[in-house]
Design a protein around this motif. Sequence first.
Motif, PDB file in Angstrom:
ATOM      1  N   ALA A 166     -11.353   5.888   4.070  1.00  0.00           N
ATOM      2  CA  ALA A 166     -10.261   6.204   5.001  1.00  0.00           C
ATOM      3  C   ALA A 166      -9.618   4.923   5.517  1.00  0.00           C
ATOM      4  CB  ALA A 166     -10.791   7.039   6.167  1.00  0.00           C
ATOM      5  N   PHE A 167     -10.419   3.938   5.766  1.00  0.00           N
ATOM      6  CA  PHE A 167      -9.934   2.632   6.239  1.00  0.00           C
ATOM      7  C   PHE A 167      -9.042   1.977   5.191  1.00  0.00           C
ATOM      8  CE2 PHE A 167     -10.390  -1.980   6.553  1.00  0.00           C
ATOM      9  CZ  PHE A 167     -10.128  -2.213   7.903  1.00  0.00           C
ATOM     10  N   LEU A 168      -9.499   1.977   3.942  1.00  0.00           N
ATOM     11  CA  LEU A 168      -8.785   1.264   2.879  1.00  0.00           C
ATOM     12  C   LEU A 168      -7.501   1.953   2.450  1.00  0.00           C
ATOM     13  CD1 LEU A 168     -11.806   0.126   0.647  1.00  0.00           C
ATOM     14  CD2 LEU A 168     -10.503  -1.236   2.291  1.00  0.00           C
ATOM     15  N   ILE A 169      -7.485   3.301   2.434  1.00  0.00           N
ATOM     16  CA  ILE A 169      -6.287   3.997   1.957  1.00  0.00           C
ATOM     17  C   ILE A 169      -5.108   3.747   2.889  1.00  0.00           C
ATOM     18  CG2 ILE A 169      -6.771   6.197   3.148  1.00  0.00           C
ATOM     19  CD1 ILE A 169      -5.067   5.614  -0.285  1.00  0.00           C
ATOM     20  N   VAL A 170      -5.372   3.609   4.184  1.00  0.00           N
ATOM     21  CA  VAL A 170      -4.283   3.318   5.128  1.00  0.00           C
ATOM     22  C   VAL A 170      -3.664   1.958   4.807  1.00  0.00           C
ATOM     23  CG1 VAL A 170      -3.683   2.911   7.547  1.00  0.00           C
ATOM     24  CG2 VAL A 170      -5.272   4.740   6.954  1.00  0.00           C
ATOM     25  N   LEU A 171      -4.495   0.982   4.548  1.00  0.00           N
ATOM     26  CA  LEU A 171      -3.989  -0.350   4.225  1.00  0.00           C
ATOM     27  C   LEU A 171      -3.214  -0.333   2.904  1.00  0.00           C
ATOM     28  CD1 LEU A 171      -7.022  -2.603   5.236  1.00  0.00           C
ATOM     29  CD2 LEU A 171      -5.081  -1.831   6.614  1.00  0.00           C
ATOM     30  N   PHE A 172      -3.669   0.477   1.951  1.00  0.00           N
ATOM     31  CA  PHE A 172      -2.961   0.599   0.669  1.00  0.00           C
ATOM     32  C   PHE A 172      -1.559   1.187   0.880  1.00  0.00           C
ATOM     33  CE2 PHE A 172      -1.821   3.401  -2.930  1.00  0.00           C
ATOM     34  CZ  PHE A 172      -1.650   2.430  -3.915  1.00  0.00           C
ATOM     35  N   VAL A 173      -1.458   2.230   1.697  1.00  0.00           N
ATOM     36  CA  VAL A 173      -0.168   2.861   1.966  1.00  0.00           C
ATOM     37  C   VAL A 173       0.780   1.886   2.672  1.00  0.00           C
ATOM     38  CG1 VAL A 173       0.965   4.627   3.391  1.00  0.00           C
ATOM     39  CG2 VAL A 173      -0.983   5.234   1.943  1.00  0.00           C
ATOM     40  N   ILE A 174       0.241   1.126   3.602  1.00  0.00           N
ATOM     41  CA  ILE A 174       1.065   0.132   4.294  1.00  0.00           C
ATOM     42  C   ILE A 174       1.646  -0.868   3.297  1.00  0.00           C
ATOM     43  CG2 ILE A 174       1.033  -1.796   5.936  1.00  0.00           C
ATOM     44  CD1 ILE A 174       1.001   0.902   7.289  1.00  0.00           C
ATOM     45  N   SER A 175       0.850  -1.251   2.307  1.00  0.00           N
ATOM     46  CA  SER A 175       1.323  -2.216   1.311  1.00  0.00           C
ATOM     47  C   SER A 175       2.500  -1.662   0.504  1.00  0.00           C
ATOM     48  CB  SER A 175       0.177  -2.606   0.375  1.00  0.00           C
ATOM     49  OG  SER A 175      -0.161  -1.554  -0.513  1.00  0.00           O
ATOM     50  N   ILE A 176       2.581  -0.323   0.353  1.00  0.00           N
ATOM     51  CA  ILE A 176       3.719   0.306  -0.337  1.00  0.00           C
ATOM     52  C   ILE A 176       4.932   0.366   0.583  1.00  0.00           C
ATOM     53  CG2 ILE A 176       4.584   2.448  -1.373  1.00  0.00           C
ATOM     54  CD1 ILE A 176       1.739   3.052  -2.278  1.00  0.00           C
TER      55      ILE A 176
END
Length: 509
Positions: A166-176
């Motif tokens: 859950a922590f990592l997917i948020v950061l991935f979305v922000i990068s998009i």
Amino acid sequence: MSKIWVKKPMSAYEADIKKSQLKRVLGKWSLTAIGIGAIIGGGIFVLTGTGAYYNAGPALALSFVIAGIACVFAALCYAEFASILPVEGSAYAYAYGTVGEIFAWIIGWGLILEYAMGSMTVAVSWSGYFSKLLKMFGLHLPTWLTTDPQTYWASGNEGFSMNLPAFLIVLFVISILVRGTKGAAKANNFIVMLKVSAIIFVIVAGAFFIDPVNWTPFIPEPTTITENGVSHSAYGLAGVVAGASAIFFAYVGFDAVSTQAGEAINPKKDVPFAIIASLIICTLLYILVSLVLTGMMHYTDFNPLGKYPDAIKAPVAYAFDIAGQAWAGYIITIAATVGLISVLMVMIMGQSRIFLGMSKDGLIPATFAKVNPETGVPTKNLIILGIVISIVASLTPINDLAHMTSFGTLFAFTMVCVAVWVLRVKEPNLQRNFKVPALPVIACLGIAINVYLIINLSKEAQMYSLAWLAIGFIIYFLYSKKHSKLQNGGYGETFKAEQEPLEKPDLDL
């Protein structure tokens, strides 16, 4: 004290539109896809499990009907506002120009709760589907890396834990998102097509594995569920209504459409269209999927402390597993894992645009209003949001997040129904490309139903949410009122930008 009710003049909104650094790249179908992208995922892939187990049982379909009806009234009011004030900020912006600053602040503060908690809920659910996807390929993450501390300790474990996916997917979305709205919208369009296809597959394929016994009784007898030392009532007619309150977050998608008005090519026409179209499409899908899901899997099997502890996080995929159709589980799990990413994208996009609107008015720090001239998005705004959302999502149980999200949504919808009525009375001659039919009736019904659903939320959700609103009042009087551009004469003169032509918009996606 009367200054807190000061309204933002229409000329200021026009100036904001003309001087905005956001890029107008979204047409009506891209906006509709944004609405569907937010709606399909949170309700079908997440809250069907929690709503069935904690509230309504097989009667969850009725909960979706009630929530959908309540949404229709609010959606019509949103559509009229969007045709008048096509700016980012959603209900916050609408209230600022019609009722006054303090009213707008409280709505904005509620929207912050709605979108932040919505993002966190989806991130946690994505973690459940991602973990299941890994297991399908023989990979297993340790429990302490996929579970929030409260749930981890309640299961008899000790030591450190966090929901790392859950922590990592948020950061991935922000990068998009920091790369620009046009690219993010293209990614969302593709994911939406994938999700809709998967949902149609669930409805058609799942219908062959329905066991009518699971629907008996359709409305279970009222009972009490105790979990983590907290008890609450469930099932019966009251449970159906409580279920509607709990799953109301599932309909936040059409609200997300209005937050993107600042990036719409023809917002006065396209935003109302997208709001109504996305709501109609998704309400029908919700009802059908909830009937199929509760027919395939008994509602008590969604117990997070029971035989299938992960079923509440990934209910649709587990229903096919229990039906002995593991192959379907692969398809659904992959579609849901990818599909929930678009929900998270839209939630965080909406949150950042609300922050952008509030920051431009001086109610929150100016850093949230800074737009990157190259990408046309508020980069710092997105990064700050990403850090906060990722941390909280990794440490909080999904049920608490979902209920608090519903409060923020219901509160905002109620305020919009009030504000559109006020504006119709005070400014009857404003140009409206869309008008709510029988407004007094629609507004009253919207207010009544949304307030009733708020009352039926869990006591914990009400307590936490009221505390959030209390904090909002404190921040307003300590910071926002002092820094408000409106309070300091910032909108006293006509902006030069009002005399400048709008930039030629990019082609629709």
